[in-house]
Design an enzyme around this catalytic site. Structure first.
Site, short mmCIF file in Angstrom:
data_model
loop_
_atom_site.label_atom_id
_atom_site.label_comp_id
_atom_site.label_asym_id
_atom_site.label_seq_id
_atom_site.Cartn_x
_atom_site.Cartn_y
_atom_site.Cartn_z
N TYR A 72 36.03 36.30 62.38
CA TYR A 72 35.21 36.30 61.17
C TYR A 72 34.49 37.64 61.00
O TYR A 72 34.25 38.09 59.88
CB TYR A 72 34.19 35.16 61.20
CG TYR A 72 33.55 34.95 59.85
CD1 TYR A 72 34.22 34.24 58.84
CD2 TYR A 72 32.29 35.49 59.56
CE1 TYR A 72 33.66 34.07 57.59
CE2 TYR A 72 31.72 35.32 58.30
CZ TYR A 72 32.40 34.61 57.33
OH TYR A 72 31.85 34.45 56.08
N PHE A 124 41.82 51.31 32.11
CA PHE A 124 42.68 50.27 32.66
C PHE A 124 41.96 48.95 32.41
O PHE A 124 40.73 48.87 32.48
CB PHE A 124 42.98 50.46 34.15
CG PHE A 124 43.96 49.44 34.65
CD1 PHE A 124 45.29 49.54 34.32
CD2 PHE A 124 43.54 48.35 35.40
CE1 PHE A 124 46.20 48.57 34.72
CE2 PHE A 124 44.44 47.37 35.80
CZ PHE A 124 45.78 47.49 35.47
N THR A 125 42.73 47.89 32.12
CA THR A 125 42.16 46.61 31.66
C THR A 125 41.00 46.12 32.54
O THR A 125 39.89 45.92 32.06
CB THR A 125 43.25 45.53 31.61
OG1 THR A 125 43.97 45.56 32.84
CG2 THR A 125 44.23 45.79 30.48
N ASP A 215 40.07 56.12 40.44
CA ASP A 215 40.91 54.94 40.59
C ASP A 215 42.14 55.45 41.33
O ASP A 215 43.02 56.09 40.74
CB ASP A 215 41.27 54.35 39.23
CG ASP A 215 42.15 53.10 39.37
OD1 ASP A 215 42.76 52.91 40.45
OD2 ASP A 215 42.24 52.33 38.40
N LYS A 258 49.66 48.54 45.10
CA LYS A 258 50.52 49.61 44.60
C LYS A 258 50.81 50.61 45.72
O LYS A 258 51.66 50.35 46.56
CB LYS A 258 49.87 50.30 43.39
CG LYS A 258 49.86 49.53 42.07
CD LYS A 258 49.15 48.21 42.10
CE LYS A 258 48.97 47.56 40.76
NZ LYS A 258 47.63 47.65 40.21
N ARG A 382 54.32 45.64 25.88
CA ARG A 382 53.04 46.35 25.75
C ARG A 382 52.94 46.82 24.30
O ARG A 382 53.33 47.93 23.97
CB ARG A 382 52.95 47.55 26.71
CG ARG A 382 52.77 47.17 28.15
CD ARG A 382 51.30 46.95 28.49
NE ARG A 382 51.00 45.56 28.77
CZ ARG A 382 50.09 45.14 29.64
NH1 ARG A 382 49.41 45.98 30.35
NH2 ARG A 382 49.85 43.87 29.80
N PHE A 449 48.77 37.53 25.75
CA PHE A 449 50.15 37.85 26.15
C PHE A 449 50.63 37.05 27.34
O PHE A 449 51.82 36.78 27.48
CB PHE A 449 50.32 39.35 26.41
CG PHE A 449 49.36 39.92 27.43
CD1 PHE A 449 48.09 40.34 27.05
CD2 PHE A 449 49.73 40.03 28.75
CE1 PHE A 449 47.20 40.85 27.97
CE2 PHE A 449 48.85 40.56 29.69
CZ PHE A 449 47.58 40.97 29.29
C1 PLP Z 1 46.66 47.32 39.31
C2 PLP Z 1 45.64 48.30 38.93
C3 PLP Z 1 44.27 48.02 39.04
C4 PLP Z 1 43.74 46.65 39.43
O1 PLP Z 1 44.09 46.30 40.70
P1 PLP Z 1 44.37 44.77 41.13
O2 PLP Z 1 44.74 44.87 42.56
O3 PLP Z 1 45.47 44.24 40.25
O4 PLP Z 1 43.10 44.02 40.94
C5 PLP Z 1 43.37 49.02 38.71
N1 PLP Z 1 43.79 50.23 38.30
C6 PLP Z 1 45.09 50.53 38.18
C7 PLP Z 1 45.50 51.89 37.73
C8 PLP Z 1 46.06 49.58 38.48
O5 PLP Z 1 47.35 49.90 38.33
#
Ligand code: PLP
Length: 458
Positions: A72, A124-125, A215, A258, A382, A449
């Protein structure tokens, strides 16, 4: 002739794929309401929906999964991950999270106060969501070329320094908690930022005593583009380029799904002890103890190993070359795509692909559905469907771009698979006039979507 590097790995475990007939695929897409998000994975032949969490792990990463220390608190896998981030990225402190958005939540809560302004290179969303949910106002300061699908530019993700300075002066520096710098820019098509621009952004921010948080989700892909396109860096290793990139940041958020080559996980990294201390308090509420955040010990181990594998040149050279290969095959057949191809996907220009369809006939959604029927390949819309409706007027947003994204997972498919994709898309392009438009039959209120259903127009 252009050369593409062969796979720098050999295959020791295989996953069989199902190939449905075209008649069966017609049935499946109808059942899915012509929405590729609603298809079952097992009914898809080649899945190019996303590169998020879809990477193939290596034998070493799978071996690492067996070394999970699921304590833990104080798991040894955390210390391995921490040391790897310190060594490879150069940041001092790290807080693991369940995925990238968990880190964005922590950073936004710590740094942003009501009505603060956060400049960034396109949004980014999830990043923008957390900035706005914490009272911030996002301002896009990416160069204009990023919004032009056919504008040729080596570093289409660059920040426009004049726009950035204007935003800082207008908001007043004390109301700008940090500059949000994405490397590469997902929403612009995986477009990179040059080292010169990264450095200039950092110097400008520091002149006003403002932090820079990156990011870093696609940072290795960005480093590869710097090596191949920025003359001063052609003899640098990917690792050296990454290290230098991060000297121009105070910290980063990371989606491990990623460029860390794992299926789940993320982290917040920082050099700022005060931010680290606040993050340690907050992470307990939203994720878990600071030594695991949202991750199992075994997942932290796989991530630590993945971070090192991702900076090996043969890996990243092959990955970006696969994207380029698919783009080159489509371009050779005059299929309209966004240029230049970025780091993770090829984007089809659905307006040019289906000139007989108006935007109200949902051309990108219709094209994504048609690609599945034609070839069993799953892509993502998109365009107008993703853009949603205006909060105040309830009218559709009409985005400039109607795109279909063919996203390439890491280490999963071969060039032969990409040939199947290219052949299918090219065949469809030559019969594009047969693609029928779509209309909504079910439209969710939020992020429509994902769950929307459609029917073909006559
Ligand atoms: C996927 C992504 C995120 C968000 O990450 P998650 O692991 O899906 O929460 C943020 N910024 C970029 C550029 C991404 O491609």
């Amino acid at each position: 002739m252009k050369q593409y590097p062969a796979e720098p790995f050999r295959i020791k475990s295989v996953e069989m794929m199902k190939m449905l007939s075209k008649a069966e695929r017609e049935e499946k897409i109808k059942e899915a309401g012509y929405n590729t998000f609603l298809l079952k994975s097992e009914d898809v032949y080649i899945d190019l929906l996303t590169d998020s969490g879809t990477s193939a792990m290596s034998d070493k990463q799978w071996a690492g999964m067996q070394l999970g220390d699921e304590a833990y608190a104080g798991s040894k896998n955390f210390y391995h991950l921490e040391k790897t981030v310190q060594d490879v990225y150069g940041f001092k402190y790290i807080i693991p999270t369940h995925q990238g958005r968990g880190a964005e939540n922590l950073l936004s809560k710590i740094k942003i106060k009501q009505d603060d302004v956060i400049p960034g290179n396109m949004y980014f969303t999830t990043t923008r969501y957390h900035q706005e949910a914490n009272g911030g106002i996002f301002k896009d300061v990416i160069i204009d070329a990023a919004h032009e699908p056919s504008a040729q530019h080596d570093f289409k993700g660059n920040i426009d320094l004049e726009k950035l300075e204007a935003v800082i002066l207008e908001a007043k520096p004390e109301n700008v908690p940090y500059v949000s710098l994405a490397v590469t820019v997902n929403m612009a098509g995986g477009q990179p930022v040059s080292m010169a621009n990264i450095k200039a952004v950092y110097e400008l921010a520091k002149r006003y005593k403002i932090d820079v948080y990156m990011d870093a989700t696609r940072c290795v892909e960005n480093a590869y583009f710097i090596k191949s396109r920025e003359a001063a860096y052609q003899h640098h290793s990917i690792e050296a380029i990454l290290k230098e990139m991060f000297t121009y940041a105070d910290g980063c958020t990371m989606s491990g799904k990623k460029d860390c080559l794992v299926n789940i996980g993320g982290f917040l990294a920082t050099n700022d002890e005060a931010v680290f201390n606040q993050a340690k308090e907050l992470v307990v509420v939203f994720e878990g103890m600071p030594s695991y955040g949202g991750m199992a010990g075994r997942d932290m181990e796989a991530m630590a190993i993945g971070i090192k594998e991702a900076v090996q040149y043969p890996y990243i050279h092959h990955r970006i070359s696969q994207v380029q290969y698919l783009a080159d095959r489509l371009l050779a057949a005059n299929v309209p795509i966004v240029q230049p191809a970025g780091g993770h996907a090829v984007f089809l220009d659905a307006r040019a692909f289906c000139p007989h369809l108006s935007q109200d006939e949902l051309p990108a959604q219709a094209l994504a559905a048609a690609i599945y029927v034609e070839s069993g390949v799953r892509a993502m819309e998109r365009g107008i469907v993703s853009a949603g409706r205006d909060k105040d007027t309830n009218e559709h947003h009409y985005p400039k771009l109607e795109l279909v994204r063919l996203t390439i997972p890491r280490r999963v498919y071969t060039y032969s698979h990409l040939d199947v994709v290219a052949d299918g898309v090219i065949h469809l392009y030559n019969h594009a006039q047969d693609i029928k438009g779509l209309k909504f039959v079910y439209e969710p209120q939020m992020l429509r979507f994902f769950n929307a259903r459609f029917a073909p127009l006559p």
